[in-house]
Write a protein that holds these residues in place. Sequence first.
Motif, PDB file in Angstrom:
ATOM      1  N   LEU A 216     -47.361  13.853 -30.745  1.00 28.57           N
ATOM      2  CA  LEU A 216     -46.833  14.535 -31.919  1.00 28.57           C
ATOM      3  C   LEU A 216     -48.017  15.122 -32.688  1.00 28.57           C
ATOM      4  CD1 LEU A 216     -44.208  11.897 -33.133  1.00 28.57           C
ATOM      5  CD2 LEU A 216     -43.853  13.870 -31.646  1.00 28.57           C
ATOM      6  N   PRO A 217     -47.945  16.390 -33.065  1.00 35.47           N
ATOM      7  CA  PRO A 217     -49.105  17.054 -33.673  1.00 35.47           C
ATOM      8  C   PRO A 217     -49.376  16.572 -35.101  1.00 35.47           C
ATOM      9  CG  PRO A 217     -47.224  18.533 -33.662  1.00 35.47           C
ATOM     10  CD  PRO A 217     -46.800  17.322 -32.910  1.00 35.47           C
ATOM     11  N   SER A 218     -50.539  15.954 -35.290  1.00 32.36           N
ATOM     12  CA  SER A 218     -50.897  15.478 -36.630  1.00 32.36           C
ATOM     13  C   SER A 218     -51.228  16.625 -37.571  1.00 32.36           C
ATOM     14  CB  SER A 218     -52.097  14.525 -36.543  1.00 32.36           C
ATOM     15  OG  SER A 218     -53.236  15.199 -36.013  1.00 32.36           O
ATOM     16  N   ASP A 219     -51.534  17.803 -37.014  1.00 28.53           N
ATOM     17  CA  ASP A 219     -51.891  18.950 -37.845  1.00 28.53           C
ATOM     18  C   ASP A 219     -50.693  19.799 -38.235  1.00 28.53           C
ATOM     19  OD1 ASP A 219     -51.571  19.601 -35.196  1.00 28.53           O
ATOM     20  OD2 ASP A 219     -53.187  21.085 -35.126  1.00 28.53           O
TER      21      ASP A 219
ATOM     22  N   ALA B 146     -28.557   6.748 -34.697  1.00 32.90           N
ATOM     23  CA  ALA B 146     -29.856   6.453 -34.092  1.00 32.90           C
ATOM     24  C   ALA B 146     -30.940   7.222 -34.839  1.00 32.90           C
ATOM     25  CB  ALA B 146     -29.846   6.806 -32.624  1.00 32.90           C
ATOM     26  N   ASP B 147     -31.211   6.770 -36.075  1.00 35.23           N
ATOM     27  CA  ASP B 147     -32.263   7.362 -36.908  1.00 35.23           C
ATOM     28  C   ASP B 147     -33.372   6.343 -37.101  1.00 35.23           C
ATOM     29  OD1 ASP B 147     -30.987   9.864 -37.409  1.00 35.23           O
ATOM     30  OD2 ASP B 147     -29.656   8.865 -38.833  1.00 35.23           O
ATOM     31  N   TYR B 148     -34.611   6.815 -36.930  1.00 29.64           N
ATOM     32  CA  TYR B 148     -35.745   5.908 -37.026  1.00 29.64           C
ATOM     33  C   TYR B 148     -36.842   6.530 -37.889  1.00 29.64           C
ATOM     34  CZ  TYR B 148     -33.656   3.687 -32.905  1.00 29.64           C
ATOM     35  OH  TYR B 148     -32.800   3.073 -32.026  1.00 29.64           O
ATOM     36  N   THR B 149     -37.610   5.648 -38.543  1.00 28.37           N
ATOM     37  CA  THR B 149     -38.867   6.039 -39.169  1.00 28.37           C
ATOM     38  C   THR B 149     -39.988   5.598 -38.242  1.00 28.37           C
ATOM     39  OG1 THR B 149     -37.992   5.822 -41.413  1.00 28.37           O
ATOM     40  CG2 THR B 149     -40.391   5.752 -41.155  1.00 28.37           C
ATOM     41  N   VAL B 150     -40.846   6.559 -37.864  1.00 29.98           N
ATOM     42  CA  VAL B 150     -41.909   6.296 -36.906  1.00 29.98           C
ATOM     43  C   VAL B 150     -43.248   6.328 -37.642  1.00 29.98           C
ATOM     44  CG1 VAL B 150     -42.914   6.977 -34.685  1.00 29.98           C
ATOM     45  CG2 VAL B 150     -40.528   7.543 -35.205  1.00 29.98           C
ATOM     46  N   THR B 151     -44.047   5.271 -37.473  1.00 33.76           N
ATOM     47  CA  THR B 151     -45.340   5.198 -38.160  1.00 33.76           C
ATOM     48  C   THR B 151     -46.477   5.054 -37.157  1.00 33.76           C
ATOM     49  OG1 THR B 151     -45.116   2.796 -38.431  1.00 33.76           O
ATOM     50  CG2 THR B 151     -44.341   4.192 -40.235  1.00 33.76           C
ATOM     51  N   PHE B 152     -47.610   5.689 -37.522  1.00 33.79           N
ATOM     52  CA  PHE B 152     -48.835   5.635 -36.735  1.00 33.79           C
ATOM     53  C   PHE B 152     -49.947   5.072 -37.602  1.00 33.79           C
ATOM     54  CE2 PHE B 152     -46.250   8.941 -34.872  1.00 33.79           C
ATOM     55  CZ  PHE B 152     -46.440   8.802 -33.497  1.00 33.79           C
TER      56      PHE B 152
ATOM     57  N   THR C 160     -39.688  19.854 -46.422  1.00 29.11           N
ATOM     58  CA  THR C 160     -38.904  19.103 -45.441  1.00 29.11           C
ATOM     59  C   THR C 160     -39.735  18.749 -44.217  1.00 29.11           C
ATOM     60  OG1 THR C 160     -38.135  21.170 -44.467  1.00 29.11           O
ATOM     61  CG2 THR C 160     -36.757  20.157 -46.171  1.00 29.11           C
ATOM     62  N   GLY C 161     -40.997  19.185 -44.196  1.00 31.45           N
ATOM     63  CA  GLY C 161     -41.865  18.852 -43.062  1.00 31.45           C
ATOM     64  C   GLY C 161     -41.629  19.751 -41.881  1.00 31.45           C
ATOM     65  N   ALA C 162     -42.378  19.503 -40.817  1.00 25.58           N
ATOM     66  CA  ALA C 162     -42.262  20.263 -39.581  1.00 25.58           C
ATOM     67  C   ALA C 162     -41.268  19.569 -38.653  1.00 25.58           C
ATOM     68  CB  ALA C 162     -43.617  20.389 -38.909  1.00 25.58           C
TER      69      ALA C 162
ATOM     70  N   THR D 248     -39.358  14.834 -37.050  1.00 25.73           N
ATOM     71  CA  THR D 248     -39.689  15.503 -38.310  1.00 25.73           C
ATOM     72  C   THR D 248     -40.920  14.850 -38.926  1.00 25.73           C
ATOM     73  OG1 THR D 248     -37.340  15.960 -38.696  1.00 25.73           O
ATOM     74  CG2 THR D 248     -38.830  16.195 -40.581  1.00 25.73           C
ATOM     75  N   HIS D 249     -41.952  15.662 -39.171  1.00 23.68           N
ATOM     76  CA  HIS D 249     -43.191  15.159 -39.776  1.00 23.68           C
ATOM     77  C   HIS D 249     -42.965  15.056 -41.282  1.00 23.68           C
ATOM     78  CE1 HIS D 249     -47.894  15.358 -39.511  1.00 23.68           C
ATOM     79  NE2 HIS D 249     -47.441  14.207 -39.986  1.00 23.68           N
ATOM     80  N   THR D 250     -42.771  13.846 -41.771  1.00 22.20           N
ATOM     81  CA  THR D 250     -42.386  13.635 -43.176  1.00 22.20           C
ATOM     82  C   THR D 250     -43.545  13.268 -44.080  1.00 22.20           C
ATOM     83  OG1 THR D 250     -41.858  11.323 -42.674  1.00 22.20           O
ATOM     84  CG2 THR D 250     -40.056  12.940 -42.531  1.00 22.20           C
ATOM     85  N   GLY D 251     -44.696  12.900 -43.520  1.00 21.63           N
ATOM     86  CA  GLY D 251     -45.839  12.527 -44.343  1.00 21.63           C
ATOM     87  C   GLY D 251     -46.997  12.105 -43.464  1.00 21.63           C
ATOM     88  N   THR D 252     -48.092  11.733 -44.110  1.00 17.24           N
ATOM     89  CA  THR D 252     -49.268  11.312 -43.360  1.00 17.24           C
ATOM     90  C   THR D 252     -48.946  10.100 -42.489  1.00 17.24           C
ATOM     91  OG1 THR D 252     -50.700  12.114 -45.145  1.00 17.24           O
ATOM     92  CG2 THR D 252     -51.664  10.576 -43.551  1.00 17.24           C
ATOM     93  N   ASN D 253     -49.129  10.261 -41.199  1.00 13.20           N
ATOM     94  CA  ASN D 253     -48.892   9.193 -40.221  1.00 13.20           C
ATOM     95  C   ASN D 253     -47.440   8.701 -40.189  1.00 13.20           C
ATOM     96  OD1 ASN D 253     -51.649   9.205 -39.540  1.00 13.20           O
ATOM     97  ND2 ASN D 253     -52.135   7.714 -41.152  1.00 13.20           N
ATOM     98  N   THR D 254     -46.524   9.542 -40.677  1.00 16.60           N
ATOM     99  CA  THR D 254     -45.116   9.136 -40.735  1.00 16.60           C
ATOM    100  C   THR D 254     -44.226  10.261 -40.219  1.00 16.60           C
ATOM    101  OG1 THR D 254     -45.555   7.771 -42.679  1.00 16.60           O
ATOM    102  CG2 THR D 254     -43.254   8.262 -42.189  1.00 16.60           C
TER     103      THR D 254
END
Length: 437
Positions: free
Chosen positions: A182-185, A245-251, A191-193, A216-222
């Motif tokens: 997933l592109p961090s940039d 089936a909705d998830y919050t994904v964190t890095f 609403t994010g990318a 959906t890129h919602t924030g830094t590392n999220t």
Amino acid sequence: MSLGGAMNTAVSALNAQSQQLAMISENLANASTVGYKTVTGSFATLLSGQSTSKYSSGGVTVYTKQAVIDQGQIQSSTTTTNMAIDGNGMFCVTKGTDDSTMYFTRNGEFDTNDDGYLTLNDKYYLMGYRTDADGNQLDADGAIVSPPDYSNSTYLQYINLSNNGVSTNAEATTIYSLSQNLPSDSDTSGTGAVFTSSLAVYDAQGNAQTITATWTHTGTNTWSLNLSADGTGNSLTLSDGSTAADYTVTFDSDGALVSFTDASGNTVDSGDALDCQVTWGDSGYTGSISFNFDLTQESSGLSTPAITKNSASQNGYAFGSLTGVSIGTDGTVTASYDNGNSRPIFKIPLATFANYNGLSATSDNLYQVSATSGNPTLVEAGTEGSGSIDGSSLEASCTDTANEMMLMIIAQQAYSAASQIISTSKTMYDDLINAAR
């Protein structure tokens, strides 16, 4: 007595060389016979009573020697059901499906007949052990034999591709694995990318279905992830069916995946599967799919950031028809299907003997058990001293044409010499009779 003994010895020589010539003739006639093993003559003296003062000639006899286990040259074949044994062992066949008499051969020129059986010369049927899709040996009732017992001939069945491997039923996807970055940039403002991944799966009837993963890129590392089943009447929820089936994904700060958190607050650690329930409205199938996501979050380096997909796989497939088979070195018959699936369907054992050369030869390059050969021991190819099986190959005849021609000349010369002895003895008899007149 001496003249009579000389003639008897010469006659025995004629008989012995005649048999030698017959063996040579048979070897040459089978120079192109697949898996043929040469026969040779072993000459031995026949003695009568002798003393230091008087010589009494005996004669000669010849014994037939087989070379059943001699290795012929292995040559490639365009027929995938042809096979050759590299080392010890023999194939097990019967004459028809209602004949219990077992024959053994090194001729692996097997082909599929009209009924789907692997046969030799369209009349000898190859025997083997059925297996399940995982390669486990099955008994006559279809139960797994554990541990495998290749010595039990009661488990042997006729290898039939039509009955055991002509098709594979459709299988619903239950596991989906996806590796991507997933592109961090990408943009996180507003609403994010938003990015999508199309995941191709199958239902239980083999129909192709699509699951869309929306990232959906919602924030830094999220990021947020939504999994949805495309098509009218289709749905995908958590495994208990309680929520979407909705998830919050964190890095973490290094871009490594930390966890997924579902809408109910349940956390799934990195490396664990996301278990979801799917319903396909067009087929009425409801089942579960475990999603294994191997994710990283790194800069794409693109002016327009995008997802980079590394690999994707799933375990479902459509209905498939048989396209071909291959033979493994251990005798495993693997069927391939037009849906891209393949699976083992049979295991071909090899019969080994304490004395191969004691086997009784029959027509069609086959052998049977005799009192001197010992009973066969069935083993997995490549084990217990047996050879391996080479698929798409044939074992050439062991006849050495040049050597047989040399032996033919020797036999002819010996036969002519013995004939001359008879002629000479007759002349001496005639002289003796004339002297007595």
